[in-house]
Enzyme design. Structure first.
Site, PDB file in Angstrom:
ATOM      1  N   TYR A 138       0.820  -1.219   0.000  1.00 39.70           N
ATOM      2  CA  TYR A 138       0.000   0.000   0.000  1.00 39.70           C
ATOM      3  C   TYR A 138       0.853   1.267   0.000  1.00 39.70           C
ATOM      4  O   TYR A 138       1.866   1.332   0.701  1.00 39.70           O
ATOM      5  CB  TYR A 138      -0.900   0.023   1.245  1.00 39.70           C
ATOM      6  CG  TYR A 138      -1.802   1.230   1.264  1.00 39.70           C
ATOM      7  CD1 TYR A 138      -2.961   1.243   0.508  1.00 39.70           C
ATOM      8  CD2 TYR A 138      -1.479   2.363   1.993  1.00 39.70           C
ATOM      9  CE1 TYR A 138      -3.782   2.350   0.494  1.00 39.70           C
ATOM     10  CE2 TYR A 138      -2.303   3.479   1.989  1.00 39.70           C
ATOM     11  CZ  TYR A 138      -3.447   3.467   1.235  1.00 39.70           C
ATOM     12  OH  TYR A 138      -4.262   4.569   1.208  1.00 39.70           O
TER      13      TYR A 138
ATOM     14  N   TRP B 195       1.102   5.721  -1.620  1.00 40.79           N
ATOM     15  CA  TRP B 195       0.834   6.723  -2.650  1.00 40.79           C
ATOM     16  C   TRP B 195       1.932   6.830  -3.695  1.00 40.79           C
ATOM     17  O   TRP B 195       1.712   7.396  -4.764  1.00 40.79           O
ATOM     18  CB  TRP B 195       0.621   8.091  -1.991  1.00 40.79           C
ATOM     19  CG  TRP B 195      -0.812   8.395  -1.739  1.00 40.79           C
ATOM     20  CD1 TRP B 195      -1.667   7.667  -0.967  1.00 40.79           C
ATOM     21  CD2 TRP B 195      -1.563   9.511  -2.252  1.00 40.79           C
ATOM     22  NE1 TRP B 195      -2.904   8.279  -0.954  1.00 40.79           N
ATOM     23  CE2 TRP B 195      -2.865   9.403  -1.727  1.00 40.79           C
ATOM     24  CE3 TRP B 195      -1.249  10.591  -3.069  1.00 40.79           C
ATOM     25  CZ2 TRP B 195      -3.868  10.342  -2.018  1.00 40.79           C
ATOM     26  CZ3 TRP B 195      -2.240  11.512  -3.358  1.00 40.79           C
ATOM     27  CH2 TRP B 195      -3.536  11.380  -2.843  1.00 40.79           C
TER      28      TRP B 195
HETATM   29  N1  LIG Z   1      -2.510   8.262  12.368  1.00 39.29           N
HETATM   30  C1  LIG Z   1      -2.881   8.299  11.085  1.00 39.29           C
HETATM   31  N2  LIG Z   1      -2.290   7.489  10.192  1.00 39.29           N
HETATM   32  C2  LIG Z   1      -2.654   7.527   8.892  1.00 39.29           C
HETATM   33  C3  LIG Z   1      -3.664   8.417   8.447  1.00 39.29           C
HETATM   34  C4  LIG Z   1      -4.288   9.251   9.405  1.00 39.29           C
HETATM   35  O1  LIG Z   1      -5.209  10.040   9.086  1.00 39.29           O
HETATM   36  N3  LIG Z   1      -3.855   9.192  10.697  1.00 39.29           N
HETATM   37  N4  LIG Z   1      -4.004   8.465   7.113  1.00 39.29           N
HETATM   38  C5  LIG Z   1      -3.785   7.263   6.345  1.00 39.29           C
HETATM   39  C6  LIG Z   1      -3.945   7.523   4.919  1.00 39.29           C
HETATM   40  S1  LIG Z   1      -5.417   8.224   4.452  1.00 39.29           S
HETATM   41  C7  LIG Z   1      -3.018   7.179   3.997  1.00 39.29           C
HETATM   42  S2  LIG Z   1      -3.416   7.313   2.342  1.00 39.29           S
HETATM   43  C8  LIG Z   1      -1.715   6.618   4.385  1.00 39.29           C
HETATM   44  C9  LIG Z   1      -0.552   7.091   3.505  1.00 39.29           C
HETATM   45  O2  LIG Z   1       0.526   6.235   3.644  1.00 39.29           O
HETATM   46  P1  LIG Z   1       1.615   6.064   2.479  1.00 39.29           P
HETATM   47  O3  LIG Z   1       0.990   6.212   1.145  1.00 39.29           O
HETATM   48  O4  LIG Z   1       2.359   4.808   2.747  1.00 39.29           O
HETATM   49  O5  LIG Z   1       2.547   7.320   2.767  1.00 39.29           O
HETATM   50  P2  LIG Z   1       3.611   8.063   1.840  1.00 39.29           P
HETATM   51  O6  LIG Z   1       4.419   8.896   2.762  1.00 39.29           O
HETATM   52  O7  LIG Z   1       2.925   8.771   0.725  1.00 39.29           O
HETATM   53  O8  LIG Z   1       4.511   6.880   1.315  1.00 39.29           O
HETATM   54  C10 LIG Z   1       4.865   6.698  -0.022  1.00 39.29           C
HETATM   55  C11 LIG Z   1       6.301   6.195  -0.093  1.00 39.29           C
HETATM   56  O9  LIG Z   1       6.587   5.874  -1.441  1.00 39.29           O
HETATM   57  C12 LIG Z   1       7.898   6.336  -1.778  1.00 39.29           C
HETATM   58  N5  LIG Z   1       7.934   6.554  -3.234  1.00 39.29           N
HETATM   59  C13 LIG Z   1       7.581   7.663  -3.917  1.00 39.29           C
HETATM   60  N6  LIG Z   1       7.695   7.456  -5.240  1.00 39.29           N
HETATM   61  C14 LIG Z   1       8.147   6.200  -5.408  1.00 39.29           C
HETATM   62  C15 LIG Z   1       8.472   5.425  -6.569  1.00 39.29           C
HETATM   63  O10 LIG Z   1       8.363   5.869  -7.706  1.00 39.29           O
HETATM   64  N7  LIG Z   1       8.878   4.148  -6.347  1.00 39.29           N
HETATM   65  C16 LIG Z   1       9.019   3.621  -5.112  1.00 39.29           C
HETATM   66  N8  LIG Z   1       9.441   2.356  -5.007  1.00 39.29           N
HETATM   67  N9  LIG Z   1       8.746   4.348  -3.995  1.00 39.29           N
HETATM   68  C17 LIG Z   1       8.305   5.616  -4.143  1.00 39.29           C
HETATM   69  C18 LIG Z   1       8.047   7.614  -0.979  1.00 39.29           C
HETATM   70  O11 LIG Z   1       9.410   7.953  -0.821  1.00 39.29           O
HETATM   71  C19 LIG Z   1       7.323   7.251   0.330  1.00 39.29           C
HETATM   72  O12 LIG Z   1       8.199   6.714   1.271  1.00 39.29           O
HETATM   73  O13 LIG Z   1      -1.439   6.958   5.748  1.00 39.29           O
HETATM   74  C20 LIG Z   1      -2.474   6.528   6.629  1.00 39.29           C
HETATM   75  N10 LIG Z   1      -2.042   6.706   7.990  1.00 39.29           N
HETATM   76  N1  LIG Z   2      -1.466  18.407   2.505  1.00 37.93           N
HETATM   77  C1  LIG Z   2      -1.944  17.147   2.466  1.00 37.93           C
HETATM   78  N2  LIG Z   2      -3.131  16.898   1.884  1.00 37.93           N
HETATM   79  C2  LIG Z   2      -3.622  15.633   1.857  1.00 37.93           C
HETATM   80  C3  LIG Z   2      -2.889  14.543   2.381  1.00 37.93           C
HETATM   81  C4  LIG Z   2      -1.628  14.835   3.011  1.00 37.93           C
HETATM   82  O1  LIG Z   2      -0.947  13.944   3.540  1.00 37.93           O
HETATM   83  N3  LIG Z   2      -1.196  16.143   3.018  1.00 37.93           N
HETATM   84  N4  LIG Z   2      -3.385  13.263   2.304  1.00 37.93           N
HETATM   85  C5  LIG Z   2      -4.439  12.995   1.320  1.00 37.93           C
HETATM   86  C6  LIG Z   2      -5.108  11.731   1.617  1.00 37.93           C
HETATM   87  S1  LIG Z   2      -4.295  10.272   1.268  1.00 37.93           S
HETATM   88  C7  LIG Z   2      -6.355  11.662   2.111  1.00 37.93           C
HETATM   89  S2  LIG Z   2      -7.090  10.130   2.381  1.00 37.93           S
HETATM   90  C8  LIG Z   2      -7.142  12.873   2.409  1.00 37.93           C
HETATM   91  C9  LIG Z   2      -7.824  12.738   3.773  1.00 37.93           C
HETATM   92  O2  LIG Z   2      -8.841  13.635   3.942  1.00 37.93           O
HETATM   93  P1  LIG Z   2      -9.564  13.724   5.349  1.00 37.93           P
HETATM   94  O3  LIG Z   2      -9.645  12.389   5.968  1.00 37.93           O
HETATM   95  O4  LIG Z   2     -10.837  14.440   5.175  1.00 37.93           O
HETATM   96  O5  LIG Z   2      -8.504  14.650   6.128  1.00 37.93           O
HETATM   97  P2  LIG Z   2      -8.031  14.889   7.638  1.00 37.93           P
HETATM   98  O6  LIG Z   2      -7.032  15.986   7.511  1.00 37.93           O
HETATM   99  O7  LIG Z   2      -7.618  13.615   8.292  1.00 37.93           O
HETATM  100  O8  LIG Z   2      -9.318  15.392   8.397  1.00 37.93           O
HETATM  101  C10 LIG Z   2     -10.072  16.511   7.954  1.00 37.93           C
HETATM  102  C11 LIG Z   2     -10.664  17.249   9.116  1.00 37.93           C
HETATM  103  O9  LIG Z   2     -11.591  16.407   9.808  1.00 37.93           O
HETATM  104  C12 LIG Z   2     -11.578  16.774  11.173  1.00 37.93           C
HETATM  105  N5  LIG Z   2     -12.062  15.647  11.988  1.00 37.93           N
HETATM  106  C13 LIG Z   2     -11.347  14.627  12.486  1.00 37.93           C
HETATM  107  N6  LIG Z   2     -12.130  13.795  13.199  1.00 37.93           N
HETATM  108  C14 LIG Z   2     -13.381  14.300  13.147  1.00 37.93           C
HETATM  109  C15 LIG Z   2     -14.649  13.898  13.674  1.00 37.93           C
HETATM  110  O10 LIG Z   2     -14.785  12.884  14.358  1.00 37.93           O
HETATM  111  N7  LIG Z   2     -15.721  14.674  13.376  1.00 37.93           N
HETATM  112  C16 LIG Z   2     -15.627  15.804  12.626  1.00 37.93           C
HETATM  113  N8  LIG Z   2     -16.727  16.477  12.372  1.00 37.93           N
HETATM  114  N9  LIG Z   2     -14.437  16.213  12.118  1.00 37.93           N
HETATM  115  C17 LIG Z   2     -13.339  15.477  12.359  1.00 37.93           C
HETATM  116  C18 LIG Z   2     -10.136  17.066  11.461  1.00 37.93           C
HETATM  117  O11 LIG Z   2     -10.032  17.972  12.539  1.00 37.93           O
HETATM  118  C19 LIG Z   2      -9.628  17.638  10.169  1.00 37.93           C
HETATM  119  O12 LIG Z   2      -9.522  19.026  10.200  1.00 37.93           O
HETATM  120  O13 LIG Z   2      -6.294  14.014   2.431  1.00 37.93           O
HETATM  121  C20 LIG Z   2      -5.462  14.105   1.266  1.00 37.93           C
HETATM  122  N10 LIG Z   2      -4.839  15.418   1.265  1.00 37.93           N
HETATM  123 MO   LIG Z   3      -5.398   8.522   2.146  1.00 38.19          MO
END
Ligand SMILES: Nc1nc2c(c(=O)[nH]1)N[C@H]1C(S)=C(S)[C@@H](COP(=O)(O)OP(=O)(O)OC[C@H]3O[C@@H](n4cnc5c(=O)[nH]c(N)nc54)[C@H](O)[C@@H]3O)O[C@H]1N2
Ligand SMILES: Nc1nc2c(c(=O)[nH]1)N[C@H]1C(S)=C(S)[C@@H](COP(=O)(O)OP(=O)(O)OC[C@H]3O[C@@H](n4cnc5c(=O)[nH]c(N)nc54)[C@H](O)[C@@H]3O)O[C@H]1N2
Ligand SMILES: [Mo]
Length: 760
Positions: A106, A108
């Protein structure tokens, strides 16, 4: 001619000198470029590149499983590394079958449609007999599993959101659960070339739309004008929504005509709402005791939404919680009772803001996509169940109504993700990570996951290879030309897998006789055909490549989500079993699970502020504003946002005063699962009792057992259980902690150090 490049944060202009990139500039075609990607050439990032294939010493010498994360690495030549990896894959395959290889991988990764790490690794592993995959995403598991049962698949709901110009014209009241965070809308998978969200919100406010933000944090909405902030307790939105529904029903404000024509099951849900079923009426007073929002405001908001054209937007974070399915199901049910789904500017959006794409006016068609082939292995895990799988091979689990068992994994192969960023309860993951015999990681940087691998293979960045940048419903397709020599001996994921495929007799199947440029040409042409069907004319490949960019012209007219369905539900049915919105789902009810019955219910989360326990603060770990997850964390832009080198944790002034904590100091955030050091930011933008520690500071465990993680990584604290037995999704937002001053010497953050290298 300008050279353009694309990233998940947007398109940038590359300044070249003597054939090499020397600087990055904002893209002139983007009205609101993100600063995140401007730092991709920073020396701080170059310093932490993986430069040569590296093998952990204990693994090289005797296949030792212990030592991951603290033993030094030995650098070896590519040929030897590819021999080792292909030999190891062949050994595991022969001894245990392909079902012992976990290739879910998994993450991005990077923008660029061909060098898309997930597609590359899955295609390769399929060519050698298959792998154990994962299902759904960390982002949206609860919603991805639930929504097809009750409304539509999430991809359809996301790409058919009512467009911003319609909202600007018709929406009078915009209610957001979890804001419309501009920080998040910086991002879009593949390349958001036209950042439009902040300006769209401003235009709506100027047109007279009123905004109400229901969120534990105030700063996730910015319309350029005043708006109302309803500071709800985290994870309790379902109660608030039920309270609003109770008002609509008891005051006869619900749209019975819409419920009859376009939904099914309201009558089966009603006894729960009124309390006829369980003796508990879901009144606003009942809701207030749970969610902390005054009953009078819950009631008046329900009346206001019924009395005007209103849009409800629900952030994805709400379902990244224990019983997270219920907030989405409740929001859909409230919207159905309001009866504005399918009307211009009304209804529900899931959601505006998580990424740039939602509400875009641009055409939708399939971008260039590398085919992944067929997987011969049927086994999979719900994506966030990785520690469970590694720790409990053979153990049963349920997912979306079916019983399954965890496979027995001997080899883990990761390309393009960072599990030591994304997974919950990292101390538990560390224990699970000791189980496999071999862990291979392909990475650009010495991330915590790379440091915890046995074999690390160095990968190029987007600037070091040719590719095509494209994100669904964006304005431009970009020719991402190589503008830089690879760092050290880094190779493209494609080249690495080709090298392995050659050694395993699968070269022809993997490459189909094409090199990277051959693939770009083929994938582009396929996308060009898909574009034409959507009314978009793209130039031929050669002129696209020469021009460096193609504008997606031929936009569809402004769109209202489910307008056709509303007009004639029989002729334009939804893809649910009934063809309608399912307020009661026979299918889900048939699974017989109390943690996700057949209609939306309030169920207490495992940890929340209404529970009496030893940890008094609800920790939100949202998406970071200066990075994408853990990506580019060592960049100057990301580090400038830190406090004493650590991730800031935001806390309300009352909570800080009660603990004698001062802004800018280093604090210890802790619970029974772990502890980390963070930098304190005191702000009234968070509700009392709530703290916010954004994700993405590279995991920096202290080698001394029991001492806190040093960098402010929230996942040492989060809870690693599934959202429910329906989805088994990630529940990062369900987490209680406490915070105290850190009185000892502040340790140095070592997350951005290189590992130790030794000679063999
Ligand atoms: N506590 C908490 N944890 C969360 C979340 C949260 O809200 N709270 N959000 C979750 C969510 S929504 C997501 S999507 C995940 C994200 O989790 P990840 O998608 O695992 O996070 P990234 O940091 O984007 O990791 C991508 C990695 O790919 C590497 N990479 C980039 N390009 C390439 C390439 O071309 N080839 C290879 N081999 N590697 C590459 C980058 O250097 C990086 O280390 O985290 C989750 N974790
Ligand atoms: N800059 C930046 N942008 C991103 C990403 C990143 O890593 N960096 N990650 C991307 C990815 S993979 C994803 S999945 C999306 C995620 O998108 P979301 O999951 O929507 O993003 P979050 O920032 O986790 O949360 C959005 C807001 O929800 C509020 N919130 C949290 N818990 C609750 C709750 O129980 N109730 C209510 N009402 N509000 C709550 C938080 O305070 C926060 O301000 O963002 C994407 N955009
Ligand atoms: Mo995500």
């Amino acid at each position: 001619m300008t050279v353009l490049t694309s990233s998940h944060w947007g398109v940038y202009e590359v300044e070249m000198a003597a054939g090499e990139a020397v600087a990055l500039h904002p893209f002139k075609g983007d009205p609101d470029p993100s600063p995140i990607g401007l730092h991709m050439l920073a020396p701080e990032l170059d310093r932490v590149r993986v430069r040569r294939p590296a093998i952990r010493k204990g693994w090289l010498e005797g296949r030792a499983r212990t030592g991951r994360g603290h033993e030094p690495f030995v650098e070896i030549p590519w040929d030897e590394a590819l021999d080792l990896v292909s030999g190891e894959l062949a050994r595991v395959k022969a001894a245990h079958g392909n079902q012992a290889i976990f290739g879910g991988s998994y993450g991005w990764a990077s923008a660029g449609r061909f060098h898309h790490a997930q597609s590359q690794i899955h295609r390769f592993l399929n060519c050698i007999g298959g792998y154990v995959r994962h299902q759904d995403s960390y982002s949206l598991a609860a919603a991805r599993v639930l929504m097809p049962h009750i409304m539509a698949p999430m991809d359809e709901l996301m790409s058919s959101l009512t467009t911003w110009d319609v909202l600007e014209r018709d929406t009078k009241l915009f209610v957001s659960l979890g804001g419309v965070p501009a920080k998040n809308a910086q991002v879009g998978a593949g390349g958001p070339s036209e950042h439009r969200v902040p300006a769209a919100l401003r235009r709506m406010a100027e047109a007279g739309c009123r905004f109400v933000n229901i969120s534990p944090t105030r700063d996730d909405l910015d319309t350029g004008a005043e708006f109302e902030w309803i500071a709800i307790r985290p994870n309790t939105d379902t109660a608030l929504l039920l309270g609003m529904m109770h008002v609509l029903h008891s005051e006869g404000l619900h749209d019975q005509g819409f419920l009859d024509r376009c939904t099914t099951g309201f009558a089966k849900f009603l006894p729960y709402l009124t309390g006829a079923e369980d003796g508990v009426a879901k009144t606003p007073e009942w809701a207030e005791a749970i969610c902390g929002v005054p009953a009078a405001r819950i009631a008046s908001l329900a009346r206001e939404m019924a009395g005007t054209r209103s849009m409800l937007s629900i952030a994805w974070s709400l379902q990244r919680a224990h019983h997270g399915e219920q907030s989405f199901w409740s929001a859909v049910t409230l919207a159905a009772m309001l009866g504005q789904i399918g009307l211009p500017g009304g209804g529900i959006g899931v959601a505006y803001g998580p990424t740039n794409g939602g509400g875009s006016p641009h055409a939708r068609f399939a971008g260039p996509t590398l085919p992944q082939g067929q997987n011969q292995v049927p086994d999979f895990i719900p994506v966030a169940r990785i520690s469970d799988m590694l720790l409990n091979p053979g153990a049963p689990f349920v997912y979306n109504g079916t019983a399954r068992t965890y496979p027995d994994i001997k080899l883990v192969y990761w390309a393009g993700g960072n599990p030591f960023h994304h997974h919950q309860d990292l101390n538990r993951l560390l224990r699970a990570w000791e189980k496999p015999e071999t862990i291979v990681v392909q990475e650009q940087f010495w991330t915590p996951t790379a440091k915890h691998a046995d074999i690390v293979l160095p990968v190029t960045t987007t600037l070091e290879r040719d590719d095509i940048g494209y994100a669904t419903r964006e304005k431009f397709m970009v020719a991402m030309k190589q503008v830089k020599r690879p760092a050290g001996e880094a190779r493209d994921d494609f080249a690495i897998f080709r090298g392995l495929a050659e050694r395993m007799g699968a070269a022809e199947a993997f490459t189909e006789g094409r090199d990277a440029m051959g693939w770009l040409r083929v994938l582009y042409e396929q996308s060009r055909i898909a574009a034409r069907r959507a009314g978009v004319t793209l130039p031929e490949f050669d002129s696209f490549w020469q021009q460096g960019v193609a504008e997606i012209a031929g936009n569809p007219p402004a769109a209202v989500m489910y307008e056709a369905f509303r007009a004639d539900p029989a002729k334009h049915p939804l893809k649910t079993p009934s063809g309608k919105i399912e307020i009661f789902s026979e299918k889900v009810a048939g699974f017989g699970q109390d943690d996700c019955p057949g209609y939306p219910v309030w169920r207490e989360p495992a940890e929340w502020l209404g529970a009496v326990g030893k940890y008094p603060l609800h920790m939100l770990s949202d998406q970071p504003d200066r990075r994408l997850h853990s990506q580019l964390d060592p960049s100057p832009w990301s580090t400038a946002g830190k406090i004493q080198g650590r991730q800031p944790v935001s806390m309300h002034p009352d909570d800080a005063a009660a603990r004698g904590l001062t802004d800018g100091s280093v604090v210890r955030v802790f619970n029974d699962r772990g502890a980390c050091l963070a930098g304190l930011r005191v702000t009234a933008d968070v509700r009392p009792g709530v703290v916010r520690l954004s994700t993405g500071a590279w995991f920096d465990p202290d080698p001394v057992p029991g001492r806190p993680e040093r960098h402010g990584n929230p996942n040492v604290l989060t809870l690693d259980i599934g959202a429910s037995s329906l989805s088994q999704g990630c529940i990062a937002q369900t987490c209680l902690v406490d915070i105290e001053a850190w009185r000892e010497e502040v340790p140095r953050v070592t997350a951005h150090d290189l590992p130790l290298f030794v000679e063999r």
